[in-house]
Design a protein around this motif. Structure first.
Motif, PDB file in Angstrom:
ATOM      1  N   ASP A 417      58.620  32.637  60.917  1.00 24.55           N
ATOM      2  CA  ASP A 417      57.735  32.199  61.942  1.00 24.55           C
ATOM      3  C   ASP A 417      56.362  31.744  61.496  1.00 24.55           C
ATOM      4  OD1 ASP A 417      59.389  32.861  63.786  1.00 24.55           O
ATOM      5  OD2 ASP A 417      58.802  35.044  64.188  1.00 24.55           O
ATOM      6  N   GLU A 420      56.445  28.223  59.693  1.00 27.42           N
ATOM      7  CA  GLU A 420      56.770  27.304  60.709  1.00 27.42           C
ATOM      8  C   GLU A 420      55.702  26.946  61.342  1.00 27.42           C
ATOM      9  OE1 GLU A 420      61.495  27.418  62.572  1.00 27.42           O
ATOM     10  OE2 GLU A 420      59.907  28.662  63.241  1.00 27.42           O
ATOM     11  N   LYS A 421      54.754  28.269  61.519  1.00 26.43           N
ATOM     12  CA  LYS A 421      53.404  27.903  62.309  1.00 26.43           C
ATOM     13  C   LYS A 421      52.281  27.039  61.427  1.00 26.43           C
ATOM     14  CE  LYS A 421      49.508  30.489  64.059  1.00 26.43           C
ATOM     15  NZ  LYS A 421      48.745  31.625  64.290  1.00 26.43           N
ATOM     16  N   GLU A 424      53.875  23.508  60.300  1.00 21.03           N
ATOM     17  CA  GLU A 424      54.035  22.568  61.528  1.00 21.03           C
ATOM     18  C   GLU A 424      55.457  22.051  61.221  1.00 21.03           C
ATOM     19  OE1 GLU A 424      50.838  20.086  62.006  1.00 21.03           O
ATOM     20  OE2 GLU A 424      49.419  21.735  62.665  1.00 21.03           O
ATOM     21  N   GLU A 426      60.071  23.058  61.743  1.00 19.45           N
ATOM     22  CA  GLU A 426      60.994  23.865  62.080  1.00 19.45           C
ATOM     23  C   GLU A 426      61.843  24.226  60.797  1.00 19.45           C
ATOM     24  OE1 GLU A 426      63.467  22.639  65.183  1.00 19.45           O
ATOM     25  OE2 GLU A 426      61.919  22.733  66.887  1.00 19.45           O
ATOM     26  N   GLU A 428      65.493  25.770  59.351  1.00 19.20           N
ATOM     27  CA  GLU A 428      66.962  26.076  60.005  1.00 19.20           C
ATOM     28  C   GLU A 428      67.148  27.339  59.291  1.00 19.20           C
ATOM     29  OE1 GLU A 428      69.580  23.051  59.629  1.00 19.20           O
ATOM     30  OE2 GLU A 428      68.414  21.640  60.951  1.00 19.20           O
TER      31      GLU A 428
END
Length: 428
Positions: A417, A420-421, A424, A426, A428
């Motif tokens: 998380d 990803e933040k 920026e 995604e 997998e």
């Protein structure tokens, strides 16, 4: 016509990987201070190269000379994140790290100056310091940043993890995220927090069994030394730096440190009535005598210099072995930094508290991965509420097990998380 198309497709499909990347090779060719050669491509990657980057001995005075630093480049794509691996030692082959796989990233693996093939002609140790080593990384980052312009992440393991921390301190804008694994931040020449860790880790019963082994080995030193001499002869070990009996005592003192660092099992400790040969075999399986022989001391000489000069290290408590140590002094505590040719080195610890303060107050976007059972977690950086960084102390894991693959689902979820933040993207 159909036959021609099939032949053309066959040629394309079976072209060597490097032949499919003329643009990348042209870009590498145009980079300043870089030469390159093709190497075997890791699975899942498009191409890989061994780079030689011309580095100044002194980044503030390039006229003082230069050396060539070994860098492995594994190419995934121009629009992928980039992971720069901040090695603390030598790097003999190209190896992909788990964070590179996780981010599906290009990987740039940088051998540390004064290790492996990244050596100047003359080993002038005044240029082996954190300021120069991190400037090496900055130059690699600037050069390859001309090709790879997506986000950069730095990561390293153990001493390489320390390098990750110092790199970010000196060049906070070079990378978006830093991920040091099992990285101590020592604050003293002799880190006494390690003694406190060894006094508390595990159960009292296990700690007592460890001490009993040490005491028995030192008490029956003559018999043990005879066994170790035969072992040393078979292993072709020499002991000109320390001396054989000094190396033996260091091996015994090192035993609890290595026991927890590398995850030895309490149930494997021989009983008090076990044959002495069994105790010696157990010692060597946990705390290797070769670690204190000439070969390994020489191989790690640059590391020991850095520890003694600027990074701090550890020593060995001797108070419980009154009358049992014959070759090593009781005071000062024997220290584990074996400087090159026993050179006198003055420790300058002025940088360490500055970095510690910066981590607590400004060190954002870090992910620290430690093993709760690892001896080096004794001097790991501690969580701070003033930053957004994450700290993981993986329960029951040692120095070699503290990895993303061994995280719980909850731990891994928190880490992903955050990545990803911050990046920026995604994952997998």
């Amino acid at each position: 016509m159909r036959k021609f198309i099939l032949i053309a497709l066959s040629i394309i499909l079976f072209l060597p990987v490097w032949a499919q990347y003329p643009e990348l090779e042209q870009r590498l060719f145009e980079l300043p201070d870089v030469s390159f050669s093709r190497i075997e491509t890791p699975s899942g990657y498009g191409a890989a190269y061994l780079l030689r980057v011309k580095q100044p001995l002194d980044h503030s005075a390039p006229e003082k000379g230069h050396f060539y630093q070994k860098v492995y480049l594994s190419h995934k794509g121009y629009n992928r994140p980039n992971v720069i691996i901040t090695e603390g030692y030598n790097r003999n082959s190209n190896r992909l790290y788990e964070i590179s796989y996780l981010l599906d990233a290009n990987q740039i693996d940088v051998e540390h100056r004064y290790f492996g093939e990244s050596m100047p002609d003359k080993l002038d140790y005044q240029y082996l310091n954190l300021e120069q080593a991190t400037a090496d990384l900055h130059k690699v980052r600037e050069i390859l940043g001309q090709i790879y312009q997506d986000d950069w992440v730095s990561s390293g393991i153990s001493k390489g993890g320390q390098t990750t921390i110092f790199y970010r301190y000196f060049y906070p804008d070079d990378v978006t995220v830093s991920i040091p694994y099992v990285a101590p931040l020592n604050l003293e020449y002799e880190e006494k927090r390690i003694y406190k860790f060894l006094d508390k880790i595990g159960t009292e019963e296990c700690r007592q069994k460890i001490y009993t082994v040490q005491k028995r080995l030192l008490t029956y030193r003559n018999e043990v030394l005879r066994m170790l001499k035969w072992y040393s002869k078979g292993a072709k070990l020499s002991f000109n730096y320390l001396g054989f009996e000094e190396a033996f005592e260091y091996t015994v003192l090192e035993y609890p440190f290595s026991f927890w660092q590398w995850g030895a099992k309490c149930e494997d400790i021989p009983s008090e009535t076990a044959p002495l040969e069994e105790v010696v075999d157990h010692l060597l399986s946990v705390s290797s005598l070769s670690f204190f022989a000439d070969g390994e001391i020489e191989a790690y000489s640059s590391h020991y210099y850095q520890a003694a000069a600027q990074m701090g290290y550890y020593g060995y408590e001797t108070e419980e072995f009154e009358g049992l140590l014959k070759a090593l002094p009781m005071q000062p505590h024997p220290h584990a930094a074996f400087t090159p040719n026993k050179m006198e080195v003055t420790f300058d610890g002025s940088l360490l508290p500055k970095v510690d303060k910066w981590i607590k107050e400004e060190g954002n976007n870090f992910i620290y991965i430690n093993g709760a059972n690892d001896t080096w977690s004794a001097t790991a950086t501690l969580p701070s509420k003033e930053t957004n960084s994450l700290w993981f102390f993986l329960e029951g894991k040692d120095h070699g097990q503290a990895r993303i693959r061994n995280m719980t689902a909850q731990e891994r979820g928190r880490m992903v998380d955050a990545l990803e933040k911050w990046l920026e993207m995604e994952i997998e």
